[in-house]
Design a protein around this motif. Sequence first.
Motif, PDB file in Angstrom:
ATOM      1  N   ASP A 150       0.831  -1.205   0.000  1.00 14.63           N
ATOM      2  CA  ASP A 150       0.000   0.000   0.000  1.00 14.63           C
ATOM      3  C   ASP A 150       0.864   1.253   0.000  1.00 14.63           C
ATOM      4  O   ASP A 150       0.532   2.258  -0.646  1.00 14.63           O
ATOM      5  CB  ASP A 150      -0.919  -0.011   1.221  1.00 14.63           C
ATOM      6  CG  ASP A 150      -1.997   1.047   1.142  1.00 14.63           C
ATOM      7  OD1 ASP A 150      -2.782   1.034   0.169  1.00 14.63           O
ATOM      8  OD2 ASP A 150      -2.071   1.910   2.038  1.00 14.63           O
ATOM      9  N   LYS A 165       0.658   4.226  -2.751  1.00 16.90           N
ATOM     10  CA  LYS A 165       0.353   5.587  -2.299  1.00 16.90           C
ATOM     11  C   LYS A 165       1.457   6.552  -2.724  1.00 16.90           C
ATOM     12  O   LYS A 165       1.170   7.691  -3.152  1.00 16.90           O
ATOM     13  CB  LYS A 165       0.200   5.597  -0.774  1.00 16.90           C
ATOM     14  CG  LYS A 165      -0.310   6.904  -0.198  1.00 16.90           C
ATOM     15  CD  LYS A 165      -1.743   7.161  -0.614  1.00 16.90           C
ATOM     16  CE  LYS A 165      -2.405   8.264   0.215  1.00 16.90           C
ATOM     17  NZ  LYS A 165      -1.740   9.559   0.136  1.00 16.90           N
ATOM     18  N   TYR A 169      -7.019   8.522  -4.035  1.00 16.71           N
ATOM     19  CA  TYR A 169      -6.288   7.258  -3.965  1.00 16.71           C
ATOM     20  C   TYR A 169      -7.246   6.085  -3.777  1.00 16.71           C
ATOM     21  O   TYR A 169      -7.082   5.034  -4.399  1.00 16.71           O
ATOM     22  CB  TYR A 169      -5.280   7.312  -2.820  1.00 16.71           C
ATOM     23  CG  TYR A 169      -4.558   6.007  -2.588  1.00 16.71           C
ATOM     24  CD1 TYR A 169      -3.634   5.532  -3.521  1.00 16.71           C
ATOM     25  CD2 TYR A 169      -4.813   5.237  -1.454  1.00 16.71           C
ATOM     26  CE1 TYR A 169      -2.980   4.326  -3.318  1.00 16.71           C
ATOM     27  CE2 TYR A 169      -4.167   4.038  -1.243  1.00 16.71           C
ATOM     28  CZ  TYR A 169      -3.241   3.584  -2.180  1.00 16.71           C
ATOM     29  OH  TYR A 169      -2.595   2.392  -1.976  1.00 16.71           O
ATOM     30  N   GLU A 170      -8.273   6.272  -2.929  1.00 14.94           N
ATOM     31  CA  GLU A 170      -9.248   5.205  -2.691  1.00 14.94           C
ATOM     32  C   GLU A 170     -10.049   4.907  -3.955  1.00 14.94           C
ATOM     33  O   GLU A 170     -10.332   3.743  -4.269  1.00 14.94           O
ATOM     34  CB  GLU A 170     -10.188   5.601  -1.548  1.00 14.94           C
ATOM     35  CG  GLU A 170      -9.531   5.637  -0.164  1.00 14.94           C
ATOM     36  CD  GLU A 170      -8.599   6.838   0.020  1.00 14.94           C
ATOM     37  OE1 GLU A 170      -8.726   7.844  -0.735  1.00 14.94           O
ATOM     38  OE2 GLU A 170      -7.746   6.772   0.918  1.00 14.94           O
ATOM     39  N   SER A 219      -7.918   2.909  -6.309  1.00 17.67           N
ATOM     40  CA  SER A 219      -7.815   1.509  -5.877  1.00 17.67           C
ATOM     41  C   SER A 219      -9.032   0.705  -6.305  1.00 17.67           C
ATOM     42  O   SER A 219      -8.919  -0.435  -6.777  1.00 17.67           O
ATOM     43  CB  SER A 219      -7.650   1.439  -4.352  1.00 17.67           C
ATOM     44  OG  SER A 219      -6.459   2.080  -3.946  1.00 17.67           O
ATOM     45  N   LYS A 267     -14.887  -5.366  -1.658  1.00 17.98           N
ATOM     46  CA  LYS A 267     -14.501  -4.018  -2.087  1.00 17.98           C
ATOM     47  C   LYS A 267     -14.662  -3.797  -3.588  1.00 17.98           C
ATOM     48  O   LYS A 267     -13.913  -3.023  -4.190  1.00 17.98           O
ATOM     49  CB  LYS A 267     -13.047  -3.748  -1.680  1.00 17.98           C
ATOM     50  CG  LYS A 267     -12.820  -3.771  -0.174  1.00 17.98           C
ATOM     51  CD  LYS A 267     -11.360  -3.536   0.169  1.00 17.98           C
ATOM     52  CE  LYS A 267     -11.128  -3.576   1.671  1.00 17.98           C
ATOM     53  NZ  LYS A 267      -9.688  -3.398   2.022  1.00 17.98           N
TER      54      LYS A 267
END
Length: 288
Positions: free
Chosen positions: A20, A24, A42-43, A46, A252
Amino acid sequence: MFNESTHKKHWLFPDLAHIDKLRKEAYDKHIETYTPLNPITYEEQSLLIRHYSKELIKFCSVYNPPVPPGTIYTALTYFNRIYLREASIQLQPRDMMFSCAYLAFKVDEYNLSIDQFLKVLPKEMQSLVGHTVISFELTVMSALNCELAVYSPYRPLHGLLTDMKVRHSEEVELLKDKSEKYLSLSILTDVIFLYPPSQIALCAIYISCEDLGIDIEQYMTECLFSDQPDGMKQAIKIVRTQDEILKQHNNKYLGDSEWKIIEEKLGKCRNPEFDPRDPNFTFRNKQI
């Protein structure tokens, strides 16, 4: 072989936090360099990468003769490696999906011309995707440091199943189908950056045996870890960790409306220098 490979030396990492951190840092680097208005977070990036990982597998599944599972794994591995070093505002996941598939086909000698590669797509997409794939080929290789050798867990999976069939009396064909289905979910997660292929394959078999009520521990103790007193305990610990990563990952994914919103946002903030859809696009195999 694997122990001497760039796959093991450069693309396996100690834990999820390290992976991660790399993603990042890559995201922050490109945001600071390009500084777009209202950038994709960033989320959100992903989630979009997860979405296109699944789309990549779907795309590869439409070819005839079928693309070997190991080649699909190679394409998926390339795709996910890219975003350890690059960001979606520069290299859009949709573009990278096609580019990584085409590169994996070439590397693993699933021989197709560019016209054959594009033929499975709707006609209105073929020109743009062809332009994208050709334009980004060297870029993808550069992002991967030209380290293109990928060791798939499918070979050790089939090797273990064959050995079990010889030594074990259980129904291996049913186990084969279930293990391959589990593996197809597992390789969508970060286990590909944490464990060697043999351990990923063993996890798929172990969990599948549990689901089918097959006792695999005797086989593991007698055939895999007979000379390793703590081998069985360590193997089960690795299996449980991998399985937990898969369970967390599967919660997710985006619905259709969600990923389209993020995709639209990315289209408005991505670097036009790297956008084949932009009318001023002149980029071709640029080194990054």
